[in-house]
Design an enzyme around this catalytic site. Structure first.
Site, mmCIF file in Angstrom:
data_model
loop_
_atom_site.group_PDB
_atom_site.id
_atom_site.type_symbol
_atom_site.label_atom_id
_atom_site.label_comp_id
_atom_site.label_asym_id
_atom_site.label_seq_id
_atom_site.Cartn_x
_atom_site.Cartn_y
_atom_site.Cartn_z
ATOM 1 N N CYS A 55 0.843 -1.205 0.000
ATOM 2 C CA CYS A 55 0.000 0.000 0.000
ATOM 3 C C CYS A 55 0.877 1.255 0.000
ATOM 4 C CB CYS A 55 -0.908 0.015 1.227
ATOM 5 S SG CYS A 55 -1.950 -1.441 1.358
HETATM 6 C C1 BEZ Z 1 0.496 -4.703 1.775
HETATM 7 O O1 BEZ Z 1 0.152 -3.582 1.501
HETATM 8 O O2 BEZ Z 1 1.654 -5.041 1.698
HETATM 9 C C2 BEZ Z 1 -0.516 -5.735 2.212
HETATM 10 C C3 BEZ Z 1 -1.629 -5.350 2.930
HETATM 11 C C4 BEZ Z 1 -2.536 -6.306 3.342
HETATM 12 C C5 BEZ Z 1 -2.332 -7.633 3.019
HETATM 13 C C6 BEZ Z 1 -1.228 -8.004 2.271
HETATM 14 C C7 BEZ Z 1 -0.311 -7.046 1.864
#
Ligand code: BEZ
Length: 229
Positions: A55
């Site tokens: 994210c």
């Molecule tokens: C991420 O942004 O890395 C992420 C967020 C939730 C689940 C898996 C990855």
């Protein structure tokens, strides 16, 4: 079965539907969504959680591409089930690392949707993929407040926002001209005359002609080039 009470599931949103309106708290103040969109296009997109790695890369890259969205008269707004204070504190982390991802510090509002009301309305919660968190959804909404594009990516896969810009170019072009855009099309490339236009009608709109590969596959140069003549 008689007498059994079924919990009514909200109907899934589809392209062409009016995007649900809502009021929300964001990192840049309270908004009323439709009013905030005004006469622009808008991209509302969700991410699973603040302070997560993928994210962070996605949001910083979107911030770097904001001038491209601006050029296309498209506002951008993010959403997750975090609070405004979590968003703002995560924003300073993103500013620290954004150079690693061709990114920029966050320069667009983030919606705080702690109670998941907006996420539920937009079908951003997919319990089989992520429990109680939003997955990676994208909605492009037109100035008429109708949904023009929907995309859903799994939590583990960062999106490519250049593809969304490309799709936005197509959406904006095809809103004003009787054309569709072929595979891998990009701004300025040849377009396809829409199949519901016969050759007589097409001649009126495209007096410079076109290339008929099949009766249903007619390639025409980008009609904005004729607009600009
Ligand atoms: C991420 O942004 O890395 C992420 C967020 C939730 C689940 C898996 C990855």
């Amino acid at each position: 079965m008689l007498g059994k009470i079924f919990k009514k599931k909200p109907l899934a949103l589809r392209i062409g539907d009016t995007a649900p309106d809502f009021k929300a708290e964001t990192t840049t103040g309270d908004i009323s969504f439709h009013e905030w969109i005004g006469s622009s296009y808008a991209m509302i997109f969700s991410h699973p959680k603040d302070f997560t790695p993928v994210c962070s890369t996605e949001l910083s890259r979107t911030a770097a591409l904001k001038p491209e969205f601006d050029k296309r008269n498209c506002k951008i707004i993010g959403l997750s089930v975090d609070s405004v204070s979590e968003h703002t504190s995560w924003e300073s982390d993103i500013a620290d690392v954004c150079d690693n991802f061709k990114g920029a510090p966050i320069n667009f509002p983030l919606i705080a949707d702690k109670d998941r009301k907006i996420a539920e309305m937009y079908g951003m919660i997919h319990p089989a993929e992520l429990e109680n968190l939003t997955i990676r959804s994208v909605f492009i909404i037109g100035p008429d407040k109708k949904i023009k594009l929907m995309m859903t990516y799994p939590a583990s896969t960062g999106r490519n926002f250049n593809e969304i810009l490309r799709a936005l170019d197509s959406i904006r072009l095809t809103a004003d001209h009787k054309v569709a855009t072929p595979v891998d099309w990009k701004n300025g490339d040849d377009c396809i005359i829409v199949p519901n236009l016969d050759d007589i009608q097409a001649k009126e709109l495209f007096p410079d002609g076109w290339n008929t590969l099949k009766p249903y596959l007619r390639l025409v140069s980008d009609p904005t080039k004729q607009d600009n003549k």
